[in-house]
Write a protein that holds these residues in place. Sequence first.
Motif, PDB file in Angstrom:
ATOM      1  N   ILE A 218     -71.962  67.089 -56.331  1.00 51.17           N
ATOM      2  CA  ILE A 218     -72.117  67.281 -57.768  1.00 51.17           C
ATOM      3  C   ILE A 218     -72.893  68.564 -58.052  1.00 51.17           C
ATOM      4  CG2 ILE A 218     -73.027  66.281 -59.901  1.00 51.17           C
ATOM      5  CD1 ILE A 218     -72.719  63.517 -58.586  1.00 51.17           C
ATOM      6  N   ILE A 219     -73.979  68.782 -57.310  1.00 48.06           N
ATOM      7  CA  ILE A 219     -74.796  69.982 -57.511  1.00 48.06           C
ATOM      8  C   ILE A 219     -73.984  71.245 -57.239  1.00 48.06           C
ATOM      9  CG2 ILE A 219     -76.754  71.276 -56.574  1.00 48.06           C
ATOM     10  CD1 ILE A 219     -78.168  68.546 -56.194  1.00 48.06           C
ATOM     11  N   ASN A 220     -73.181  71.237 -56.201  1.00 49.69           N
ATOM     12  CA  ASN A 220     -72.351  72.411 -55.891  1.00 49.69           C
ATOM     13  C   ASN A 220     -71.291  72.648 -56.962  1.00 49.69           C
ATOM     14  OD1 ASN A 220     -73.690  73.064 -53.520  1.00 49.69           O
ATOM     15  ND2 ASN A 220     -72.345  71.829 -52.239  1.00 49.69           N
ATOM     16  N   THR A 221     -70.743  71.568 -57.508  1.00 50.78           N
ATOM     17  CA  THR A 221     -69.744  71.721 -58.574  1.00 50.78           C
ATOM     18  C   THR A 221     -70.379  72.314 -59.825  1.00 50.78           C
ATOM     19  OG1 THR A 221     -68.491  69.827 -57.726  1.00 50.78           O
ATOM     20  CG2 THR A 221     -68.036  70.518 -59.986  1.00 50.78           C
ATOM     21  N   LEU A 222     -71.572  71.842 -60.166  1.00 52.65           N
ATOM     22  CA  LEU A 222     -72.276  72.345 -61.346  1.00 52.65           C
ATOM     23  C   LEU A 222     -72.928  73.702 -61.091  1.00 52.65           C
ATOM     24  CD1 LEU A 222     -73.970  69.019 -62.534  1.00 52.65           C
ATOM     25  CD2 LEU A 222     -72.020  70.187 -63.595  1.00 52.65           C
ATOM     26  N   GLY A 223     -72.893  74.155 -59.853  1.00 49.16           N
ATOM     27  CA  GLY A 223     -73.545  75.415 -59.489  1.00 49.16           C
ATOM     28  C   GLY A 223     -72.926  76.648 -60.102  1.00 49.16           C
ATOM     29  N   SER A 224     -71.751  76.507 -60.706  1.00 48.21           N
ATOM     30  CA  SER A 224     -71.130  77.654 -61.374  1.00 48.21           C
ATOM     31  C   SER A 224     -71.892  78.037 -62.630  1.00 48.21           C
ATOM     32  CB  SER A 224     -69.671  77.338 -61.733  1.00 48.21           C
ATOM     33  OG  SER A 224     -69.616  76.242 -62.628  1.00 48.21           O
ATOM     34  N   GLY A 225     -72.727  77.102 -63.137  1.00 49.17           N
ATOM     35  CA  GLY A 225     -73.468  77.368 -64.366  1.00 49.17           C
ATOM     36  C   GLY A 225     -72.565  77.300 -65.583  1.00 49.17           C
ATOM     37  N   GLY A 226     -73.100  77.719 -66.736  1.00 51.19           N
ATOM     38  CA  GLY A 226     -72.312  77.732 -67.959  1.00 51.19           C
ATOM     39  C   GLY A 226     -72.114  76.349 -68.542  1.00 51.19           C
ATOM     40  N   VAL A 227     -70.892  76.081 -69.003  1.00 46.40           N
ATOM     41  CA  VAL A 227     -70.559  74.859 -69.737  1.00 46.40           C
ATOM     42  C   VAL A 227     -69.619  74.000 -68.909  1.00 46.40           C
ATOM     43  CG1 VAL A 227     -69.514  73.944 -71.853  1.00 46.40           C
ATOM     44  CG2 VAL A 227     -70.802  76.089 -71.910  1.00 46.40           C
ATOM     45  N   SER A 228     -69.856  72.687 -68.958  1.00 54.66           N
ATOM     46  CA  SER A 228     -68.968  71.756 -68.270  1.00 54.66           C
ATOM     47  C   SER A 228     -68.476  70.683 -69.228  1.00 54.66           C
ATOM     48  CB  SER A 228     -69.688  71.089 -67.090  1.00 54.66           C
ATOM     49  OG  SER A 228     -69.940  72.017 -66.063  1.00 54.66           O
ATOM     50  N   THR A 229     -67.347  70.092 -68.873  1.00 51.20           N
ATOM     51  CA  THR A 229     -66.785  68.980 -69.632  1.00 51.20           C
ATOM     52  C   THR A 229     -66.386  67.909 -68.642  1.00 51.20           C
ATOM     53  OG1 THR A 229     -65.076  68.322 -71.232  1.00 51.20           O
ATOM     54  CG2 THR A 229     -64.466  70.001 -69.615  1.00 51.20           C
ATOM     55  N   PHE A 230     -66.293  66.683 -69.147  1.00 51.95           N
ATOM     56  CA  PHE A 230     -66.146  65.540 -68.258  1.00 51.95           C
ATOM     57  C   PHE A 230     -65.047  64.622 -68.772  1.00 51.95           C
ATOM     58  CE2 PHE A 230     -67.564  61.266 -66.859  1.00 51.95           C
ATOM     59  CZ  PHE A 230     -67.643  61.490 -65.493  1.00 51.95           C
ATOM     60  N   GLY A 231     -64.145  64.237 -67.895  1.00 52.47           N
ATOM     61  CA  GLY A 231     -63.052  63.356 -68.283  1.00 52.47           C
ATOM     62  C   GLY A 231     -63.117  62.028 -67.561  1.00 52.47           C
ATOM     63  N   TYR A 232     -62.606  60.982 -68.217  1.00 50.16           N
ATOM     64  CA  TYR A 232     -62.667  59.648 -67.623  1.00 50.16           C
ATOM     65  C   TYR A 232     -61.475  58.833 -68.116  1.00 50.16           C
ATOM     66  CZ  TYR A 232     -64.496  54.963 -66.537  1.00 50.16           C
ATOM     67  OH  TYR A 232     -64.661  53.691 -66.070  1.00 50.16           O
ATOM     68  N   ALA A 233     -60.878  58.080 -67.214  1.00 58.57           N
ATOM     69  CA  ALA A 233     -59.800  57.166 -67.584  1.00 58.57           C
ATOM     70  C   ALA A 233     -59.855  55.962 -66.650  1.00 58.57           C
ATOM     71  CB  ALA A 233     -58.437  57.854 -67.484  1.00 58.57           C
ATOM     72  N   SER A 234     -59.439  54.813 -67.149  1.00 59.98           N
ATOM     73  CA  SER A 234     -59.456  53.603 -66.324  1.00 59.98           C
ATOM     74  C   SER A 234     -58.288  52.712 -66.691  1.00 59.98           C
ATOM     75  CB  SER A 234     -60.776  52.840 -66.512  1.00 59.98           C
ATOM     76  OG  SER A 234     -60.908  52.376 -67.845  1.00 59.98           O
ATOM     77  N   SER A 235     -57.931  51.820 -65.771  1.00 63.33           N
ATOM     78  CA  SER A 235     -56.888  50.838 -66.059  1.00 63.33           C
ATOM     79  C   SER A 235     -57.226  49.539 -65.326  1.00 63.33           C
ATOM     80  CB  SER A 235     -55.514  51.351 -65.620  1.00 63.33           C
ATOM     81  OG  SER A 235     -55.439  51.460 -64.214  1.00 63.33           O
TER      82      SER A 235
END
Length: 383
Positions: A218-235
């Motif tokens: 997670i830290i490496n993914t967020l390491g780009s800095g700037g703005v992030s968005t998050f998606g979620y789906a379930s069934s």
Amino acid sequence: MRLALIGVGQAGGKVTEAFLEYADRTDSDIVVDALAVNTAKADLLGLDRIPVSKRLLIGTDRVKGHGVGADNELGADIAAADSEVVMDAVAGMPSHEIDAFLLVAGLGGGTGSGVAPYLAKELRRRYEEPVYGLGLLPGKDEGGIYTLNAARSFQTFVREVDNLVVYDNDTMASGTDSLAGGFARANEELARRFGVLFAAGETDGSAVPEQVVDASEIINTLGSGGVSTFGYASSPIERKRGLFGGKGRPDVSDATPRILALVRQATLGRLTLPCEITSAERALVVVAGPPEMLSRSGVEKARTWLEEATGTREVRGGDFPVPDADEVSAAVLLSGVSDIPRVKELQAIAIETQRSMREVSETADDRLSDLLWSGDGELKPLF
């Protein structure tokens, strides 16, 4: 991923409480400690799960515990004056146990939008752990002043955190909800979504992930800095009846296509902040559910699809087995996104609001003079 949560303002405090409720309900260790910071005493009194000793009232010499009245410049001033109060409380947190700080704030009000960016700046100056923000945008119908606050806070907040995850309230709006009920439902859903992501590396040994997603992913993914968005789906899944009436095994015949469909839904239609996904620098996907439903082929195909859809090769991912779950869910984090129509719209409305407010202010004296005009001075003031 183990977090120190700091909820700032009314919305930030309520979302932090929703995270704590989720952690208790799922017996998760994602929240190590939590604080609530506010300039309004009534908002702090309305909290249930955060201990009284962890609720910090700041700015009492300026606003007497009544809040800043949607004035985020005043909120920022109070943060600068009283930051040591908050930093002393943070020093009491077990920072050696946490992976990151998460500041949660509504960006439309005065306290959250003004105080959170300043606290982020101080935290980054004093601690090695990453400091992330979770910023909530006001709905389009909440009014110009809240849009102006959000635009100014967004511009500041994103520069003071290691990454700002943004949630647009309009993405969860429902015409059938009351105001309070709508916010409560959105907070609960927000905590559930992020809970899947942050708890992904947890295991009690009964079901071990094939591809582990831990804090470093997670830290490496967020390491780009700037703005992030998050998606979620379930069934939901159907289970065959157990031999003695308990939960039976789920039908695994559609495990692979189900996972791929959920990741597509989460990415293309369920983002907390809709954006052009090809503008993402990095991505992370987590698929959660009963171990039998977590097809390795499905996870790999989903990750490959996400690489092709976003155009980035930095796509991390894995599975999160939850033995007794009644659903399969997919969480997708897109980091470093830059093509965001909602932010451009927010900025345009804010600029127009600011221009209109300036014009009203500049003509106020003239309009008051017109109102008080009394012919040839026949009416005189008392003094």
